[in-house]
Design an enzyme around this catalytic site. Structure first.
Site, mmCIF file in Angstrom:
data_model
loop_
_atom_site.group_PDB
_atom_site.id
_atom_site.type_symbol
_atom_site.label_atom_id
_atom_site.label_comp_id
_atom_site.label_asym_id
_atom_site.label_seq_id
_atom_site.Cartn_x
_atom_site.Cartn_y
_atom_site.Cartn_z
ATOM 1 N N ASP A 99 0.871 -1.164 0.000
ATOM 2 C CA ASP A 99 0.000 0.000 0.000
ATOM 3 C C ASP A 99 0.918 1.227 0.000
ATOM 4 O O ASP A 99 2.099 1.131 0.339
ATOM 5 C CB ASP A 99 -0.963 0.007 1.202
ATOM 6 C CG ASP A 99 -2.132 0.979 0.974
ATOM 7 O OD1 ASP A 99 -2.070 1.796 0.025
ATOM 8 O OD2 ASP A 99 -3.110 0.936 1.749
HETATM 9 C C1 BGC Z 1 -4.844 3.576 0.126
HETATM 10 C C2 BGC Z 1 -4.970 2.626 -1.048
HETATM 11 C C3 BGC Z 1 -4.749 3.366 -2.332
HETATM 12 C C4 BGC Z 1 -3.384 4.030 -2.283
HETATM 13 C C5 BGC Z 1 -3.045 4.831 -3.531
HETATM 14 C C6 BGC Z 1 -3.552 4.367 0.074
HETATM 15 O O1 BGC Z 1 -3.558 5.377 1.032
HETATM 16 O O2 BGC Z 1 -4.922 2.853 1.321
HETATM 17 O O3 BGC Z 1 -6.241 2.033 -1.059
HETATM 18 O O4 BGC Z 1 -4.854 2.502 -3.416
HETATM 19 O O5 BGC Z 1 -3.339 4.932 -1.182
HETATM 20 O O6 BGC Z 1 -3.814 5.973 -3.603
#
Ligand code: BGC
Length: 761
Positions: A230
């Site tokens: 993530d």
């Molecule tokens: C979120 C993800 C997301 C990623 C990119 C993170 O903060 O938890 O779900 O895909 O950011 O934006």
């Protein structure tokens, strides 16, 4: 070095660089080696491709226009894999047109607590439903040549402290509840990537968790795609690689840390090679799928596609809206409303709709159907409107607006009142603290129903709202969730009866926050959240505690009625091969065409572990004309009967009796049949810690014990001895420990426990 191996042609420095992004949204290119960069972008509500640089906006800048589909809460409530697949395919087509290779979706985390601020991005409280719909989403993306990123792996069920919190969960609960949807998607859907979450699982960051990423995901489920972190979930590049994370996103730290770790011998180069091989395979997969797509040709999305995707967003919003209540007023159910009805619209949300959640899933919509406009298109341009409340909660203004709305409601007309959670009440990044509507909205609806019995409430919220006292007097309640950019037309379709509400709750709506399963430890304390409720999540909890919910899991009305009957269950095979065919006749007993969602629940009547009263194991949607009947057939596999054995550390189907029920919700079971399943007799290995009673009951261990102690009966007849572990008994009796070990070995020929498993009985 193998010739032809693309990894062998790269330097260690180049390989290290490939295990992290080149910028916020791209993988690292290596031009000298002919390795292209690919782009990843959010998901899951639609495409969120950031326009321009990310910098300190942390990836939250303006994004290109894209269709904002209904949130996962709505899609989850559709119980319609075909629809979910079509939505994901449309998102993929938009991604293709924008040169995006991987869409960061779907989110299949379980809604452990309704307080999770990000529940609108997740499908259900139930792992089976989440798994089936998550799988459909992945298929939709990938059949269009766009990779999925199944997230957030795993046990990311709270936003509070999400970058550090440890989800402390026992292994059985992980497998049965929190991993099961991921398992289904990975094993049946071959997603290109899986996203490792921010949180820790039992003390170890998901991105560094070799048990999760290597033992479970790769070795047990056979995942061969890329594990991407993530965004910002990596803390130590070498530790993440060791744990099984292939790609750290966005770029984190310095690639030299990886090179240095290899030189220092703390990270094996073969681990780096493995990660790079998978990243290269992903880039190649994306390149092959994109074919002749021109990555520089942006915004090629045609007007025709834009319109058809908007229509699809409308269809999905309709399909996922749940008619919670539709009581008669003056002899007939209040909904649907005839197009000649005299209607008053109340609620600022009718004019300023909330149709998606906040955070990384936020889409820049191509258009928005405002509910008030759509209602006016149906009930006339002069349809009266009263805002009734402010969205930012200005008390003085709220009072004035309320008085005006209640005054207007006194006339002989039907009031359509849009209520819901303001933007600030729920978002990625923080959790909710209560499940209530803003007080001004509660006061408004209470005064409206006192002034006029014909009040329809339409709700806009991503997480659930407890419909406490205010809803008792409201005859019709339509939960429209965060319905995407076609919100307005979908609401008009449903209220007018041009469309049938076919949604069913994918999560329980309780009466009180205090009734919820994780109430005592959500979001957690001092860095830990103890999942003390175990497998009893969602309806599993309310059922076992006999806590009546306001609206049960699976509930949802339509404008017609259905009967389900003539249930037959045929069981074939045994153990890990057991299958059951469930057949049921569904009849539309009302006067309109409608859709029923047949739900199959299985109960294990006897088990050595505490099992839920019933669990969803199958469902089917069936649309029928008035008076028509259809025989619906559903197939159940071994997992419908299995539980995850905490000592053997694998799924087992034990022999015995099970009840298979069909119904219209988890609390509205219409028929049940009890069947006998030929499971596999499992034997838990005996150890020094096993009690005298356990030894005595075992066909191999019993006689051995009897011989060793010169007559087992004397031991087992003594109730005080029965519960004493053999090791203790032997010690007290002066029996040498080595002899106990001999006995244990003799009792467990071909012990099937994992090597090194500390769990004993
Ligand atoms: C979120 C993800 C997301 C990623 C990119 C993170 O903060 O938890 O779900 O895909 O950011 O934006």
């Amino acid at each position: 070095m193998r010739t032809g191996d693309p990894v062998a042609r790269l330097t260690l420095e180049q390989k290290a660089s490939l295990t992290s992004g080149s910028d916020f949204w791209h993988t690292q290119p290596v031009e000298e080696a002919g390795v292209a960069a690919i782009m990843l972008a959010d998901g899951p509500t639609g495409l969120r491709k950031q326009a321009g640089e990310s910098g300190l906006s942390l990836g939250m800048g303006q994004s290109v226009p894209a269709t904002c589909f209904p949130t996962a809460t709505t899609l989850g409530s559709s119980w319609d894999p075909d629809l979910v697949e079509r939505v994901a395919a449309a998102i993929a087509r938009e991604a293709r047109a924008e040169g995006v290779s991987v869409v960061l979706a779907p989110g299949v985390n379980i809604k452990r607590s309704p307080l999770c601020g990000r529940n609108f991005e997740y499908l259900s409280e139930d792992p089976y439903l989440s798994g089936e719909l998550g799988l459909a989403f992945v298929r939709g993306l990938q059949t269009q040549g766009v990779g999925a990123s199944v997230k957030h792996f795993a046990a990311n069920n709270a936003e509070t402290d999400r970058m550090r919190l440890s989800a402390d969960v026992d292994e059985r609960t992980l497998h049965e509840i929190y991993l099961a949807a991921f398992e289904r998607v990975v094993t049946a859907g071959d997603p290109w990537t899986v996203m490792a979450s921010y949180n820790k699982i039992n003390g170890t960051y998901a991105t560094e968790n070799a048990w999760l990423l290597r033992d479970v995901l790769r070795d047990t489920w056979g995942f061969d795609g890329v594990v991407v972190s993530d965004w910002g979930a990596v803390h130590d590049r070498a530790a993440a690689l060791r744990g099984g994370t292939d790609l750290a996103m966005p770029p984190f730290g310095d690639d030299d840390t990886v090179v240095d770790a290899v030189h220092a011998g703390t990270l094996s180069e073969s681990v780096v090679d493995e990660a790079v091989r998978r990243v290269l395979a992903l880039v190649a997969r994306a390149g092959a799928a994109a074919g002749d797509d021109d990555p520089d040709e942006k915004n090629t999305f045609s007007e025709e596609a834009r319109l058809s995707h908007h229509e699809l967003a409308r269809e999905a919003a309709v399909a996922g809206s749940v008619l919670l209540k539709n009581d008669p007023v003056g002899g007939a159910p209040l909904l649907p409303l005839s197009e000649s009805a005299d209607v008053l619209v109340v609620g600022e949300l009718a004019r300023t709709p909330r149709f998606q959640g906040s955070g990384s899933s936020r889409v820049n919509p191509t258009q928005v159907d405002v509910p008030l406009d759509a209602l006016r298109a149906t009930w006339g341009a002069d349809l009266p409107f009263e805002p009734g409340y402010t969205l930012d909660g200005t008390p003085e203004e709220d009072r004035t607006l309320r008085a005006a709305a209640v005054e207007a409601a006194r006339a002989d007309r039907t009031v359509v009142c849009l209520l819901g959670l303001p933007e600030s009440y729920e978002s990625e990044g923080y959790d909710r603290t209560h499940l209530d509507l803003p007080p001004a909205q509660v006061e408004l609806v209470q005064e409206l129903v006192a002034a006029n019995p014909r009040v329809v409430v339409v709700l806009a919220n991503g997480g659930i709202i407890t419909p406490v006292a205010w809803s008792r007097e409201v005859p019709a309640l339509l939960e429209a969730w965060l319905a995407g950019q076609a919100v307005g037309s979908a609401i008009a379709d449903l209220l007018s009866g041009r469309a049938e509400p076919t949604g069913r709750l994918a999560e329980t709506i309780p009466f009180r926050l205090e009734d919820t399963p994780a109430y005592l430890d959500f979001p957690g304390h001092l860095g830990h959240s103890r999942y003390g409720e175990g497998v009893f999540v969602g309806y599993r909890y309310y059922d076992v505690k006999h806590i009546p919910p306001a609206y049960p899991f699976g509930h949802g009305l339509g404008y017609t009625t259905f009967a389900q009957g003539d249930l037959a269950v045929d069981v074939a095979g045994e153990g890990d091969e057991v299958r059951a065919t469930v057949s049921v006749t569904v009849t539309n007993t009302g006067s309109r065409t409608g859709t029923e969602v047949v739900q199959v629940y299985v109960s294990d009547l006897e088990s050595p572990v505490a099992r839920p009263e019933r669990e969803l194991k199958g469902f089917a949607r069936v649309t029928l004309d008035p008076g028509a009947s259809q025989r619906v057939v559903l197939e159940l596999g071994p997992r419908a009967f299995a539980y995850w054995h905490p000592v053997l550390r694998r799924w087992v189907v034990e022999p015995g009796t099970f009840t298979v029920s069909i119904g219209a919700s988890s609390a509205d079971l219409r028929r049940s049949v009890t069947v006998t399943v030929e499971g596999t007799q499992v034997r838990t290995p005996l150890s020094a810690e096993s009690t005298v009673a356990e030894w005595s009951a075992d066909p191999v261990g019993g006689p051995l014990l009897a011989r060793a102690f010169g007559g087992g009966a004397a031991l087992t007849d003594n109730p005080m001895a029965a519960e004493v572990p053999l090791g203790v008994l032997a010690g007290l009796a002066g029996f040498p420990r080595a002899n106990v070990d001999v006995l244990v070995d003799a009792a467990n020929p071909g012990d099937e426990r994992d090597e090194g498993d500390a769990a004993t009985r």
